[in-house]
Design an enzyme around this catalytic site. Structure first.
Site, PDB file in Angstrom:
ATOM      1  N   ASP A 172       0.859  -1.177   0.000  1.00 36.41           N
ATOM      2  CA  ASP A 172       0.000   0.000   0.000  1.00 36.41           C
ATOM      3  C   ASP A 172       0.900   1.233   0.000  1.00 36.41           C
ATOM      4  O   ASP A 172       2.111   1.126   0.228  1.00 36.41           O
ATOM      5  CB  ASP A 172      -0.909  -0.006   1.236  1.00 36.41           C
ATOM      6  CG  ASP A 172      -1.843   1.201   1.283  1.00 36.41           C
ATOM      7  OD1 ASP A 172      -2.504   1.476   0.273  1.00 36.41           O
ATOM      8  OD2 ASP A 172      -1.908   1.880   2.318  1.00 36.41           O
ATOM      9  N   SER A 173       0.296   2.392  -0.200  1.00 39.34           N
ATOM     10  CA  SER A 173       1.056   3.645  -0.176  1.00 39.34           C
ATOM     11  C   SER A 173       1.479   4.022   1.242  1.00 39.34           C
ATOM     12  O   SER A 173       2.287   4.929   1.430  1.00 39.34           O
ATOM     13  CB  SER A 173       0.216   4.778  -0.767  1.00 39.34           C
ATOM     14  OG  SER A 173      -0.971   4.946  -0.017  1.00 39.34           O
ATOM     15  N   CYS A 212      -4.223  -1.407  -2.164  1.00 39.38           N
ATOM     16  CA  CYS A 212      -4.352   0.044  -2.356  1.00 39.38           C
ATOM     17  C   CYS A 212      -5.282   0.238  -3.535  1.00 39.38           C
ATOM     18  O   CYS A 212      -4.989  -0.245  -4.643  1.00 39.38           O
ATOM     19  CB  CYS A 212      -2.974   0.658  -2.639  1.00 39.38           C
ATOM     20  SG  CYS A 212      -3.046   2.405  -3.107  1.00 39.38           S
ATOM     21  N   GLU A 223      -3.251   8.784   7.776  1.00 38.38           N
ATOM     22  CA  GLU A 223      -1.821   8.456   7.808  1.00 38.38           C
ATOM     23  C   GLU A 223      -1.109   9.280   8.881  1.00 38.38           C
ATOM     24  O   GLU A 223      -0.204   8.797   9.563  1.00 38.38           O
ATOM     25  CB  GLU A 223      -1.205   8.724   6.432  1.00 38.38           C
ATOM     26  CG  GLU A 223       0.191   8.179   6.245  1.00 38.38           C
ATOM     27  CD  GLU A 223       0.269   6.683   5.974  1.00 38.38           C
ATOM     28  OE1 GLU A 223       1.373   6.124   6.113  1.00 38.38           O
ATOM     29  OE2 GLU A 223      -0.767   6.064   5.661  1.00 38.38           O
ATOM     30  N   CYS A 254     -10.865   2.896  -0.070  1.00 39.84           N
ATOM     31  CA  CYS A 254      -9.457   3.196   0.217  1.00 39.84           C
ATOM     32  C   CYS A 254      -9.125   2.372   1.446  1.00 39.84           C
ATOM     33  O   CYS A 254      -9.890   2.367   2.421  1.00 39.84           O
ATOM     34  CB  CYS A 254      -9.254   4.686   0.490  1.00 39.84           C
ATOM     35  SG  CYS A 254      -7.602   5.098   1.116  1.00 39.84           S
ATOM     36  N   HIS A 271      -7.205   2.811   3.780  1.00 42.05           N
ATOM     37  CA  HIS A 271      -7.058   3.587   5.009  1.00 42.05           C
ATOM     38  C   HIS A 271      -8.401   3.712   5.749  1.00 42.05           C
ATOM     39  O   HIS A 271      -8.425   3.847   6.981  1.00 42.05           O
ATOM     40  CB  HIS A 271      -6.549   5.004   4.703  1.00 42.05           C
ATOM     41  CG  HIS A 271      -5.081   5.082   4.413  1.00 42.05           C
ATOM     42  ND1 HIS A 271      -4.531   4.662   3.222  1.00 42.05           N
ATOM     43  CD2 HIS A 271      -4.040   5.540   5.157  1.00 42.05           C
ATOM     44  CE1 HIS A 271      -3.223   4.855   3.259  1.00 42.05           C
ATOM     45  NE2 HIS A 271      -2.902   5.389   4.416  1.00 42.05           N
TER      46      HIS A 271
END
Length: 264
Positions: free
Chosen positions: A12-13, A76, A155, A186, A188
């Site tokens: 993932d980012s 992601c 994040e 997403c 997240h």
């Protein structure tokens, strides 16, 4: 030829993919995992072109191949939207994308075929979910909503932002009234799922659940499920800072993690 003892790669980012990793560990605890958090190049969802995302993710796949992975999960939605087909052309190992999983779990849960997807700007603007829905379930009506600030806020530490409730209300108010299912588009977003569910009364689904099913089926069909008895090892590699990533990931996963920083 792949072997059962090889690892599963998840990337993932940043932190978001730990929501997928957590579901994988629950269902396949004996597998060994490599988690690649590309937080040195975060965010993926705004400010990067499709070509840039393809090159970044190709590098990650090279890393997984060199580190003996038998299957890769693109945890992601932005990377899945931008690069899944590109990566499948370049690499022979099985690659599972989270957007496909998101469409499938939405299709299974919706009663009236009207779904909404909250995601990054890139995923929404690229119509990642609409395009995949046309291929997998053409009856789905998909409303895509770009929650521009969310990934960065999560994040960095969601609870530290005073305007989080205001932004939640703003974006969730865009969900059409006939919608009966909301996809967390997403990885997240499951980290703030409780806050999201407080604000809406429709079914919320997490593509990570479907990812686990698809990964298990894929490994089983290839006779690659690890049959060792002891729990597997999980190694984290990140391209950015570890000082925030490590404690946040540990809190979410409920365990101490082994983590290394690598060049971005």
């Amino acid at each position: 030829m792949a072997e059962k003892t090889q690892k599963i790669g998840i990337f993932d980012s940043g932190l978001g993919g730990t929501t997928v990793l957590k579901e994988m560990i629950k269902s396949l605890p004996n597998e060994d995992y490599i988690y690649y958090g590309d937080n040195g190049n975060f965010p993926y969802g705004s400010g990067k072109t499709k070509n840039e995302l393809q090159k970044l993710t190709e590098r990650i796949l090279d890393f997984f191949v060199k580190n003996n992975c038998k299957l890769v999960i693109v945890a992601c939605n932005t990377a899945s939207t931008a690069a899944i087909d590109y990566l499948r052309e370049k690499f022979s190992l099985p690659i599972i994308g989270i957007v496909e999983a998101g469409v499938k779990i939405a299709s299974k849960n919706t009663k009236n075929k009207n779904i909404a997807v909250i995601s990054t700007k890139f995923t929404a603007d690229s119509h990642g979910y609409k395009n995949k829905a046309k291929m997998l379930d053409s009856e789905l009506n998909v409303k895509e909503i770009a929650c521009i600030e969310f990934a960065q806020m999560i994040e960095s530490g969601w609870d530290t932002f005073d305007n989080r409730k205001e932004l939640l209300n703003k974006y969730l108010s865009e969900i059409p009234k006939n919608t009966d299912t909301l996809v967390l588009g997403c990885t997240h977003y499951p980290l703030i799922r409780k806050d999201i569910e407080k604000n809406i009364k429709i079914k919320v689904v997490d593509p990570a659940v479907e990812i686990v099913e698809r990964a298990t089926q894929t490994l089983s069909s290839l006779n690659l499920l690890n049959d060792k008895k002891e729990k597997g090892r999980i190694i984290f590699f990140v391209t950015g800072e570890t000082y925030h990533f490590k404690p946040t990931a540990e809190k979410f996963l409920g365990k101490e993690i082994e983590i290394y920083r690598i060049p971005k």
